[in-house]
Scaffold this motif. Structure first.
Motif, mmCIF file in Angstrom:
data_model
loop_
_atom_site.group_PDB
_atom_site.id
_atom_site.type_symbol
_atom_site.label_atom_id
_atom_site.label_comp_id
_atom_site.label_asym_id
_atom_site.label_seq_id
_atom_site.Cartn_x
_atom_site.Cartn_y
_atom_site.Cartn_z
ATOM 1 N N ARG A 39 0.834 -1.210 0.000
ATOM 2 C CA ARG A 39 0.000 0.000 0.000
ATOM 3 C C ARG A 39 0.865 1.255 0.000
ATOM 4 N NH1 ARG A 39 -1.083 3.174 3.862
ATOM 5 N NH2 ARG A 39 -0.564 1.660 5.477
ATOM 6 N N GLU A 43 1.209 4.085 -3.045
ATOM 7 C CA GLU A 43 0.967 5.512 -2.791
ATOM 8 C C GLU A 43 2.179 6.348 -3.189
ATOM 9 O OE1 GLU A 43 -0.640 6.615 1.020
ATOM 10 O OE2 GLU A 43 -1.980 4.878 1.031
ATOM 11 N N GLY A 46 2.350 7.289 -6.724
ATOM 12 C CA GLY A 46 1.341 8.196 -7.236
ATOM 13 C C GLY A 46 -0.082 7.654 -7.240
ATOM 14 N N TRP A 47 -0.262 6.424 -6.771
ATOM 15 C CA TRP A 47 -1.611 5.877 -6.688
ATOM 16 C C TRP A 47 -2.377 6.633 -5.609
ATOM 17 C CZ3 TRP A 47 -3.165 0.344 -7.878
ATOM 18 C CH2 TRP A 47 -2.389 -0.187 -8.907
ATOM 19 N N SER A 48 -3.656 6.775 -5.806
ATOM 20 C CA SER A 48 -4.469 7.412 -4.768
ATOM 21 C C SER A 48 -4.517 6.481 -3.556
ATOM 22 C CB SER A 48 -5.894 7.667 -5.275
ATOM 23 O OG SER A 48 -6.612 6.451 -5.382
ATOM 24 N N PRO A 49 -4.639 7.055 -2.347
ATOM 25 C CA PRO A 49 -4.737 6.208 -1.149
ATOM 26 C C PRO A 49 -5.875 5.190 -1.243
ATOM 27 C CG PRO A 49 -4.360 8.478 -0.516
ATOM 28 C CD PRO A 49 -4.600 8.482 -2.006
ATOM 29 N N THR A 50 -6.978 5.577 -1.851
ATOM 30 C CA THR A 50 -8.116 4.661 -1.971
ATOM 31 C C THR A 50 -7.774 3.466 -2.856
ATOM 32 O OG1 THR A 50 -9.666 6.488 -1.669
ATOM 33 C CG2 THR A 50 -10.541 4.477 -2.659
ATOM 34 N N MET A 51 -7.171 3.726 -4.010
ATOM 35 C CA MET A 51 -6.820 2.634 -4.928
ATOM 36 C C MET A 51 -5.695 1.770 -4.356
ATOM 37 S SD MET A 51 -8.890 2.362 -7.342
ATOM 38 C CE MET A 51 -7.979 1.106 -8.216
ATOM 39 N N ALA A 52 -4.724 2.396 -3.700
ATOM 40 C CA ALA A 52 -3.635 1.639 -3.088
ATOM 41 C C ALA A 52 -4.179 0.715 -2.012
ATOM 42 C CB ALA A 52 -2.585 2.590 -2.510
ATOM 43 N N GLU A 53 -5.107 1.216 -1.213
ATOM 44 C CA GLU A 53 -5.728 0.408 -0.153
ATOM 45 C C GLU A 53 -6.517 -0.745 -0.760
ATOM 46 O OE1 GLU A 53 -6.665 -0.579 3.830
ATOM 47 O OE2 GLU A 53 -5.312 0.982 3.118
ATOM 48 N N LYS A 54 -7.249 -0.467 -1.818
ATOM 49 C CA LYS A 54 -8.052 -1.510 -2.465
ATOM 50 C C LYS A 54 -7.158 -2.591 -3.058
ATOM 51 C CE LYS A 54 -11.796 -2.182 -5.763
ATOM 52 N NZ LYS A 54 -12.679 -2.940 -4.925
#
Length: 72
Positions: A39, A43, A46-54
């Protein structure tokens, strides 16, 4: 494990179950750490926190299912 021919008492069952769960927690810690690292790495890329978490959560669920025999 238990005495020959003697059924375990509820307290003995509770103790064995508790020890087993503690052992499992220790064995799974590297898997949880890997998901956390994944995760954070996503992040930082550059991944969004939401997408990284998913993504990390999906990987973690898949890894746990595989470990527990659900990935056969």
């Amino acid at each position: 494990m238990f005495g020959m021919g003697n059924p375990p008492t509820p307290e003995e069952i509770k103790q064995q179950l508790t020890l087993g769960m503690l052992d499992l927690t220790g064995m799974l810690e590297p898997i949880y750490d890997a998901a956390d690292g994944m995760r954070r790495d996503l992040e930082s890329r550059g991944w969004s926190p939401t997408m990284a978490e998913k993504a990390a959560g999906t990987w973690l669920c898949s890894a746990l299912a595989s470990i527990m025999g659900g990935g056969k």
